[in-house]
Enzyme design. Sequence first.
Site, PDB file in Angstrom:
ATOM      1  N   GLY A   1      45.221  80.290  37.688  1.00 56.62           N
ATOM      2  CA  GLY A   1      45.035  79.560  36.445  1.00 56.62           C
ATOM      3  C   GLY A   1      44.142  80.380  35.524  1.00 56.62           C
ATOM      4  O   GLY A   1      44.220  81.604  35.496  1.00 56.62           O
ATOM      5  N   ASN A   2      43.260  79.694  34.802  1.00 54.38           N
ATOM      6  CA  ASN A   2      42.396  80.406  33.845  1.00 54.38           C
ATOM      7  C   ASN A   2      41.552  81.473  34.539  1.00 54.38           C
ATOM      8  O   ASN A   2      41.550  82.646  34.148  1.00 54.38           O
ATOM      9  CB  ASN A   2      41.513  79.384  33.112  1.00 54.38           C
ATOM     10  CG  ASN A   2      40.591  80.037  32.100  1.00 54.38           C
ATOM     11  OD1 ASN A   2      39.474  80.410  32.434  1.00 54.38           O
ATOM     12  ND2 ASN A   2      41.058  80.215  30.885  1.00 54.38           N
ATOM     13  N   VAL A   3      40.859  81.097  35.591  1.00 55.33           N
ATOM     14  CA  VAL A   3      39.980  82.050  36.283  1.00 55.33           C
ATOM     15  C   VAL A   3      40.799  83.133  36.999  1.00 55.33           C
ATOM     16  O   VAL A   3      40.526  84.334  36.872  1.00 55.33           O
ATOM     17  CB  VAL A   3      39.056  81.310  37.286  1.00 55.33           C
ATOM     18  CG1 VAL A   3      38.268  82.291  38.132  1.00 55.33           C
ATOM     19  CG2 VAL A   3      38.117  80.375  36.544  1.00 55.33           C
ATOM     20  N   GLY A   4      41.821  82.718  37.744  1.00 56.04           N
ATOM     21  CA  GLY A   4      42.608  83.656  38.544  1.00 56.04           C
ATOM     22  C   GLY A   4      43.317  84.718  37.714  1.00 56.04           C
ATOM     23  O   GLY A   4      43.267  85.911  38.045  1.00 56.04           O
TER      24      GLY A   4
ATOM     25  N   GLY B   1      44.360  81.029  43.527  1.00 53.60           N
ATOM     26  CA  GLY B   1      44.484  80.370  42.223  1.00 53.60           C
ATOM     27  C   GLY B   1      44.939  81.338  41.159  1.00 53.60           C
ATOM     28  O   GLY B   1      44.488  82.491  41.107  1.00 53.60           O
TER      29      GLY B   1
ATOM     30  N   LYS C   1      23.471  67.319  32.327  1.00 53.48           N
ATOM     31  CA  LYS C   1      24.870  66.940  32.565  1.00 53.48           C
ATOM     32  C   LYS C   1      25.053  65.520  32.047  1.00 53.48           C
ATOM     33  O   LYS C   1      24.091  64.741  32.015  1.00 53.48           O
ATOM     34  CB  LYS C   1      25.177  66.962  34.075  1.00 53.48           C
ATOM     35  CG  LYS C   1      26.652  67.050  34.372  1.00 53.48           C
ATOM     36  CD  LYS C   1      27.119  68.496  34.305  1.00 53.48           C
ATOM     37  CE  LYS C   1      28.579  68.647  34.600  1.00 53.48           C
ATOM     38  NZ  LYS C   1      28.959  70.074  34.651  1.00 53.48           N
TER      39      LYS C   1
HETATM   40  P1  NAD Z   1      43.019  76.047  36.346  1.00 50.49           P
HETATM   41  O1  NAD Z   1      43.399  74.607  36.339  1.00 50.49           O
HETATM   42  O2  NAD Z   1      43.270  76.860  35.118  1.00 50.49           O
HETATM   43  O3  NAD Z   1      43.771  76.788  37.556  1.00 50.49           O
HETATM   44  C1  NAD Z   1      43.772  76.283  38.862  1.00 50.49           C
HETATM   45  C2  NAD Z   1      44.738  77.108  39.699  1.00 50.49           C
HETATM   46  O4  NAD Z   1      44.621  76.667  41.048  1.00 50.49           O
HETATM   47  C3  NAD Z   1      46.205  76.965  39.328  1.00 50.49           C
HETATM   48  O5  NAD Z   1      46.830  78.226  39.355  1.00 50.49           O
HETATM   49  C4  NAD Z   1      46.763  76.103  40.462  1.00 50.49           C
HETATM   50  O6  NAD Z   1      48.132  76.368  40.726  1.00 50.49           O
HETATM   51  C5  NAD Z   1      45.903  76.571  41.600  1.00 50.49           C
HETATM   52  N1  NAD Z   1      45.944  75.688  42.745  1.00 50.49           N
HETATM   53  C6  NAD Z   1      46.008  74.327  42.782  1.00 50.49           C
HETATM   54  N2  NAD Z   1      46.117  73.906  44.042  1.00 50.49           N
HETATM   55  C7  NAD Z   1      46.114  75.010  44.816  1.00 50.49           C
HETATM   56  C8  NAD Z   1      46.212  75.230  46.207  1.00 50.49           C
HETATM   57  N3  NAD Z   1      46.353  74.219  47.052  1.00 50.49           N
HETATM   58  N4  NAD Z   1      46.154  76.507  46.668  1.00 50.49           N
HETATM   59  C9  NAD Z   1      46.032  77.545  45.819  1.00 50.49           C
HETATM   60  N5  NAD Z   1      45.955  77.400  44.492  1.00 50.49           N
HETATM   61  C10 NAD Z   1      45.991  76.145  44.005  1.00 50.49           C
HETATM   62  O7  NAD Z   1      41.484  76.067  36.759  1.00 50.49           O
HETATM   63  P2  NAD Z   1      40.396  77.213  36.460  1.00 50.49           P
HETATM   64  O8  NAD Z   1      39.805  76.959  35.118  1.00 50.49           O
HETATM   65  O9  NAD Z   1      40.997  78.524  36.748  1.00 50.49           O
HETATM   66  O10 NAD Z   1      39.260  76.871  37.513  1.00 50.49           O
HETATM   67  C11 NAD Z   1      39.362  77.206  38.883  1.00 50.49           C
HETATM   68  C12 NAD Z   1      38.027  76.991  39.569  1.00 50.49           C
HETATM   69  O11 NAD Z   1      37.023  77.757  38.942  1.00 50.49           O
HETATM   70  C13 NAD Z   1      37.484  75.565  39.583  1.00 50.49           C
HETATM   71  O12 NAD Z   1      36.744  75.413  40.774  1.00 50.49           O
HETATM   72  C14 NAD Z   1      36.534  75.547  38.420  1.00 50.49           C
HETATM   73  O13 NAD Z   1      35.554  74.543  38.558  1.00 50.49           O
HETATM   74  C15 NAD Z   1      35.929  76.924  38.562  1.00 50.49           C
HETATM   75  N6  NAD Z   1      35.315  77.429  37.336  1.00 50.49           N
HETATM   76  C16 NAD Z   1      36.057  77.628  36.214  1.00 50.49           C
HETATM   77  C17 NAD Z   1      35.457  78.147  35.076  1.00 50.49           C
HETATM   78  C18 NAD Z   1      36.262  78.414  33.845  1.00 50.49           C
HETATM   79  O14 NAD Z   1      35.691  78.910  32.865  1.00 50.49           O
HETATM   80  N7  NAD Z   1      37.557  78.175  33.823  1.00 50.49           N
HETATM   81  C19 NAD Z   1      34.082  78.450  35.072  1.00 50.49           C
HETATM   82  C20 NAD Z   1      33.345  78.253  36.254  1.00 50.49           C
HETATM   83  C21 NAD Z   1      33.987  77.746  37.377  1.00 50.49           C
END
Ligand code: NAD
Length: 364
Positions: free
Chosen positions: A178-181, A176, A74
């Site tokens: 976002g990307n993951v959701g 959530g 890291k």
């Molecule tokens: P993102 O920024 O694309 O989406 C985040 C989502 O969380 C948004 O829809 C936002 O509205 C929502 N959010 C924010 N505050 C909130 C709340 N109080 N209650 C409910 N929802 C809320 O992020 P992401 O890339 O989807 O990542 C989400 C999680 O997954 C993080 O913990 C990240 O570390 C983890 N993660 C992501 C990846 C990846 O490839 N994107 C890989 C491994 C882990």
Amino acid sequence: MQTNFDEYGPERILEVYDPKTKMHGVLVVHNTARGPGKGGIRLVSDITTEEVMGLAQAMTWKNALADIPFGGAKAGIKADPKTVDKIALMRAFARKIRQLVPSVYIAGPDMNTTEKEMAAFADEIGDLKASTGKPSSIGGLPHELGSTGFGVAHSTRVALEHAKMPISGASVALEGFGNVGTFTMKHLEELGAKIVAVSDSKGTAFLASGFQYEKAMETKAKKGTITAYEGAKVLPAAELFTQQVDVLIPGARPNVITAQNVSQIKAKVIIEAANIPMTHEIEQQLAKKGILVVPDFVANAGGVISSYCEHIGTTPSQMFSIVKDKVVANTSLVLSSAKELRTRDAALHIAKQRVRDAMDVRGW
Ligand code: NAD
């Protein structure tokens, strides 16, 4: 500095400073027995060497459990992302650590670093294999393909099979969007599950008849929030976790299942899509209640597997197939070897054993 050295590492801790750009960075390579140390570069003002050490160690276990030929590492750059020239700092950091890249360290995006910084890092090193998470025009497999959510959906399928619950019609609450959701919803819908609750920063949307992915994406694009979904009941964001559902997927923020709400959890299966959505203690309390928890580094490994695919130059469709195979195999292995639902202990044991085996054959 307090250091935590053990039989696995860290192998190198490198603090670098460039007087010209005032770039102050740290690279920790934790263990390279299985391959070059892989881990993102985060750019935040309050990063400490100890924190980077902990994150590098976590990457060793994550990459080993994902079963990709990378070790763990890291990096951090201490700067305020809003005021600095991120590209200039990234190039300065690349120059300072170039002897180690990519044989000992391979970069990736992390907090406040994106595909632009990864392109600059690889360009400065003069080798596109120096980083992953690059733009698709230079061989990157973009985040927007949704490898993590795809893997989360397949990990959920395996967990439900293990719990002897059919995925067809299984009710899901998803934190959530976002990307993951969004990608988790897309692929779970394809697998037959029924998403009845989804939250974002505006609150929780609940719809007993189930959300439709296409309509949910349209709502997000037009109205900016899933809570505007037609016919859905809007609840406070925190109520997502206490819904009466088969599967709960925390997929946004850390530490959302806590001592305050753990007794109200009604789901039978929890898939940790976000990183550290609860402490190990809370996971153990849930296990004691008979709730199956798939730990974060098992369920959300799609992202790191995709970065390995980028490194070896696969197409997106080959990547999806590799993510599926590995996430399915690793989730199955963890669940079948866990005793008394202690899934994190089982996963860590498997990851450490894989690293130990690599160290043994190398005579370390
Ligand atoms: P993102 O920024 O694309 O989406 C985040 C989502 O969380 C948004 O829809 C936002 O509205 C929502 N959010 C924010 N505050 C909130 C709340 N109080 N209650 C409910 N929802 C809320 O992020 P992401 O890339 O989807 O990542 C989400 C999680 O997954 C993080 O913990 C990240 O570390 C983890 N993660 C992501 C990846 C990846 O490839 N994107 C890989 C491994 C882990």
